[in-house]
Design a protein around this motif. Sequence first.
Motif, mmCIF file in Angstrom:
data_model
loop_
_atom_site.group_PDB
_atom_site.id
_atom_site.type_symbol
_atom_site.label_atom_id
_atom_site.label_comp_id
_atom_site.label_asym_id
_atom_site.label_seq_id
_atom_site.Cartn_x
_atom_site.Cartn_y
_atom_site.Cartn_z
ATOM 1 N N GLN A 346 0.821 -1.188 0.126
ATOM 2 C CA GLN A 346 0.178 0.207 -0.007
ATOM 3 C C GLN A 346 0.754 1.153 0.190
ATOM 4 O O GLN A 346 0.479 2.431 -0.515
ATOM 5 N N TYR A 347 1.969 1.319 0.589
ATOM 6 C CA TYR A 347 2.998 2.410 0.791
ATOM 7 C C TYR A 347 4.193 2.329 0.110
ATOM 8 O O TYR A 347 4.661 1.086 -0.325
ATOM 9 N N ASN A 348 4.855 3.292 -0.449
ATOM 10 C CA ASN A 348 6.223 3.291 -0.725
ATOM 11 C C ASN A 348 6.913 4.124 0.360
ATOM 12 O O ASN A 348 6.563 4.734 1.177
ATOM 13 N N VAL A 349 8.410 4.131 0.216
ATOM 14 C CA VAL A 349 9.171 4.714 1.113
ATOM 15 C C VAL A 349 10.276 5.427 0.352
ATOM 16 O O VAL A 349 10.927 5.066 -0.691
ATOM 17 N N THR A 350 10.563 6.589 0.721
ATOM 18 C CA THR A 350 11.529 7.599 0.026
ATOM 19 C C THR A 350 12.392 7.845 1.196
ATOM 20 O O THR A 350 12.145 7.912 2.283
ATOM 21 N N SER A 351 13.719 8.488 0.854
ATOM 22 C CA SER A 351 14.699 8.529 1.918
ATOM 23 C C SER A 351 15.445 9.970 1.749
ATOM 24 O O SER A 351 15.485 10.468 0.783
ATOM 25 N N CYS A 372 14.064 -2.651 8.865
ATOM 26 C CA CYS A 372 13.722 -1.520 9.301
ATOM 27 C C CYS A 372 12.763 -0.834 8.642
ATOM 28 O O CYS A 372 11.784 -0.401 9.307
ATOM 29 N N ILE A 373 12.903 -0.707 7.316
ATOM 30 C CA ILE A 373 11.861 -0.220 6.532
ATOM 31 C C ILE A 373 10.502 -0.831 6.342
ATOM 32 O O ILE A 373 9.658 -0.411 6.594
ATOM 33 N N LYS A 374 10.850 -2.227 6.316
ATOM 34 C CA LYS A 374 9.705 -3.087 6.500
ATOM 35 C C LYS A 374 8.740 -2.937 7.530
ATOM 36 O O LYS A 374 7.562 -2.896 7.666
ATOM 37 N N SER A 375 9.528 -2.774 8.936
ATOM 38 C CA SER A 375 8.770 -2.702 10.092
ATOM 39 C C SER A 375 8.136 -1.448 10.117
ATOM 40 O O SER A 375 6.896 -1.419 10.598
ATOM 41 N N CYS A 376 8.567 -0.393 9.363
ATOM 42 C CA CYS A 376 7.606 1.217 9.637
ATOM 43 C C CYS A 376 6.604 0.839 8.543
ATOM 44 O O CYS A 376 5.357 1.217 8.819
ATOM 45 N N LEU A 377 6.550 -0.043 7.383
ATOM 46 C CA LEU A 377 5.570 0.108 6.399
ATOM 47 C C LEU A 377 4.478 -0.690 7.032
ATOM 48 O O LEU A 377 3.209 -0.860 6.671
ATOM 49 N N GLU A 378 4.939 -1.729 8.020
ATOM 50 C CA GLU A 378 3.841 -2.730 8.768
ATOM 51 C C GLU A 378 3.272 -1.985 9.841
ATOM 52 O O GLU A 378 2.187 -2.574 10.540
ATOM 53 N N ASP A 379 3.721 -0.752 10.208
ATOM 54 C CA ASP A 379 3.226 -0.041 11.544
ATOM 55 C C ASP A 379 2.432 1.140 11.185
ATOM 56 O O ASP A 379 3.097 1.873 10.751
ATOM 57 N N CYS A 380 1.259 0.980 11.504
ATOM 58 C CA CYS A 380 0.275 2.046 11.294
ATOM 59 C C CYS A 380 0.586 3.501 11.994
ATOM 60 O O CYS A 380 0.519 4.595 11.512
ATOM 61 N N TYR A 381 1.463 3.314 13.134
ATOM 62 C CA TYR A 381 1.923 4.662 13.869
ATOM 63 C C TYR A 381 3.195 5.130 13.361
ATOM 64 O O TYR A 381 3.474 6.420 13.570
ATOM 65 N N CYS A 382 3.949 4.425 12.507
ATOM 66 C CA CYS A 382 5.166 4.854 12.088
ATOM 67 C C CYS A 382 4.881 5.631 10.793
ATOM 68 O O CYS A 382 4.359 5.279 9.743
ATOM 69 N N GLY A 383 5.537 7.087 10.910
ATOM 70 C CA GLY A 383 5.645 7.970 9.656
ATOM 71 C C GLY A 383 6.800 7.887 9.087
ATOM 72 O O GLY A 383 6.927 8.211 7.965
ATOM 73 N N ALA A 384 8.008 7.708 9.987
ATOM 74 C CA ALA A 384 9.319 7.891 9.440
ATOM 75 C C ALA A 384 10.351 7.035 10.414
ATOM 76 O O ALA A 384 9.951 6.899 11.599
ATOM 77 N N VAL A 385 11.200 6.576 9.855
ATOM 78 C CA VAL A 385 12.406 5.998 10.409
ATOM 79 C C VAL A 385 13.749 6.596 10.406
ATOM 80 O O VAL A 385 14.070 7.036 9.116
ATOM 81 N N LEU A 386 14.642 6.643 11.164
ATOM 82 C CA LEU A 386 16.067 6.900 11.306
ATOM 83 C C LEU A 386 17.109 5.875 11.346
ATOM 84 O O LEU A 386 16.831 5.034 12.484
ATOM 85 N N TYR A 387 17.713 5.550 10.334
ATOM 86 C CA TYR A 387 18.706 4.324 10.508
ATOM 87 C C TYR A 387 20.080 4.878 10.485
ATOM 88 O O TYR A 387 20.398 5.623 9.655
ATOM 89 N N MET A 388 20.661 4.238 11.727
ATOM 90 C CA MET A 388 22.183 4.659 11.728
ATOM 91 C C MET A 388 22.935 3.475 12.236
ATOM 92 O O MET A 388 22.204 2.848 13.182
ATOM 93 N N GLY A 389 23.842 3.041 11.726
ATOM 94 C CA GLY A 389 24.483 1.901 11.970
ATOM 95 C C GLY A 389 23.717 0.856 11.837
ATOM 96 O O GLY A 389 23.329 0.509 10.653
ATOM 97 N N GLU A 390 23.129 0.218 12.833
ATOM 98 C CA GLU A 390 22.251 -0.990 12.784
ATOM 99 C C GLU A 390 20.927 -0.596 13.752
ATOM 100 O O GLU A 390 20.145 -1.492 13.984
#
Length: 781
Positions: A346-351, A372-390
């Motif tokens: 349903q959603y896409n992700v841009t960075s 990490c990206i997939k986890s945000c896509l599956e989470d209705c509360y998630c609007g964005a993720v910040l990924y650094m290291g792991e």
Amino acid sequence: MASIPVLPLLLVFLLPVHANAQRKQSNSNIILLGSSLSPNTNRTSWLSPSGLFAFGFYPQDEWFAIGIWLVNQTEKTITWTANRDDPPVSSNATMDLTIDGKLLLRTGKGSEKSVANVSDPATSAAMLDSGNFVLYGKHSHVIWDSFDVPTDTILGGQSLSNGNNLVSSVSISDHSSGNYTLNMQTGGNLVAYPVHNTNGAIDSYWSTATFGKGADVQLNLTRLGHLFLYGIELGVHNLTNSSYPEKNGTTIHRATLDADGIFRLYLHHFKSDNTSSMLVEWSALQNLCEVNGFCGLNSYCSVIGRKADCYCYPGFDFINTSNKFLGCYQNFSEEDCGRSSDTVVQYNVTSLQNMRWRDSPYSVFTMKEEDCIKSCLEDCYCGAVLYMGEDCSKYKIPLRYGRNDSAKSNTAFFKGNRSTQVRGVSIGSKRSLISIVSISLGSVSCLCIVLATSSFLVYRYKLDGYRKLSENLNLELAEEFTLRLFSYNELESATDGFKEELGRGSFGAIYKGTISKGGKTIAVKRLEKAVEEGEREFRAEITAIARTHHKNLVQVLGFCIEGSRKLLVYEYMNNGSLADLIFKAERRPIWKERIRIALDVARGLLYIHEESEIRIIHCNIKPQNILMDDNWTAKISDFGFAKLLIPNQSRATMGAEGTSAYLAPEWENDSLIISLKADIYSFGVVLLEIVCCRKSIEVNVSTADEIILSNWAYNCFAVGELEKLVEDENVDFQQLERTVKVGLWCVQEDPALRPSMKNVILMLEGTVDIPVPPSPVLAVS
């Protein structure tokens, strides 16, 4: 022992100014009782003995304000403003030091307001060379001075005590309260915050890091430009010391919290040849992007060269492109989240690279980037993720205090609607992107075969379905549905012969039922109006319902048409209505929950007003038609019988079915058009009811003023007694004032004054400023 020699130095700098403030100046500079200023006369200001400072009227656009400024500048440098948040006055205004010892501003309209609040009458006044305006009482003692009530500036010889603050101006030309505050905290720390967010370390963007170093700490600026904190326990904590070498002429220092949120020390040099110059001697911050709130919600700050600018995140647009500091709004709707079986599709992700936020994430896990990206896509509360290291840090919308920081090697990923085209890098690394493209190309041939086969099978399946549906409904109408068709016998059985009535809405009663297959609980509305009206309205209703789907609307599961028998099947709401919750429950919802419910209702209305395929006027917004699901999410019901806002249609064809307390005044006037603003009025009434947990009209009250809620709310707002509306509750009073102001704008009798539902949401969220509302009742001429 090291701090002992500093104390005599402080006294050398500070005491002469203090002493000067206690004695009268030469007789030529004394302002006597009965003196007056006006923009319309030759005397518009009172000067200090040196002529470097003036107190009086200064122009603000086409109007005038009262303040203190530095003279002989190319542009007036305002150092203090009286009643800064009051509207500017006309040229007919006067400021009088009255015979009875009061300093009053009298507008051209006949009203008057105190410029200096004093308990004892003044005997005279003076504008001092320090930039301090003082009122003297008996025995020449100072009873009031402008140094004690600073606005955005302190001058040489002035201090900022514990518990006091500076508030920035809106701009260089508008000196009303702006967006930032500098607080001298009781723990000894000097801290800068956005003015509406002073909740802790996350909101602060600059501090002296002296917290806990003493309860009696002051910020001091000497006449020689020494800016420092001093306290018995702290000693001297230097911020900066002027090193200006020029000795010819006069120098004046000022420390100002500027409109951009940065605290700076300025030096003004007045030379003997009547020329002057100004320079910045010290700045608390060098980078505007370090100022929290410089860019609004859902936007981020980036520096290019020496210029800082604001940008929206992918999937967001500016609320106002000419005022980027208002922030951005999401340009797609997430109403289907949680209902779709595959939110990844349903959603896409841009960075964006090198991003950072000051807010804390609500979830942090160690995982791979793709996970990490997939986890945000599956989470209705998630609007964005910040990924650094792991580390994968998930954030909710709205995002605050965003900044592009080249020193950070992290990557931010933003969830967006798959149909929304935004700039940015697609999900995953380059390696995963290549893999995805390869797999996609390899699947094209198989996909073509599958599509050809499935198209034929789908065609045959739909053809059979249409044939069955046409037995009960003409084909033209059936093409507009994606809802389930029930037989009357099925619904009669599901409701046990329409046994348990849940309530009555527009056009008929609602019954509780259970679908035999799966045991799903449902609510069934059985229409009871005349056939000729019911047929027409029912067709309009189900056409609209088939095209509406939102998390804050009660979902319609199906329908039944068998001759004159017409029914609708809704999802069942376990937790009753909003009316039950705020009027009847033993324990009413806490303040934060009520605000969340109000926003739920507002978002549902925004959808049917502006975001659905066909714009709909609900016409019957009231607490009884707002239902609560298992998660206490508010959902609007009974919207199916609302009028569709068809182009060129001036008025709904059906009479209002609403309750009079919630109906807009235009329902009673045939000459007025019924528009979306009718729903705004009803929402305003409901919003005030949510705030106060009482009905809009209540007879059993202590005074007659409280009978009509909107009038009582306006009276409480006008006199600054909003706490009466929420007695014995722990509420955020800034949020309370904001919410009441929104409610009062919504219930204005003039529809043109009511805001759109999009603006209602922005105001409730604190994204945009809210003007002071007028009385909701039109004045009778």
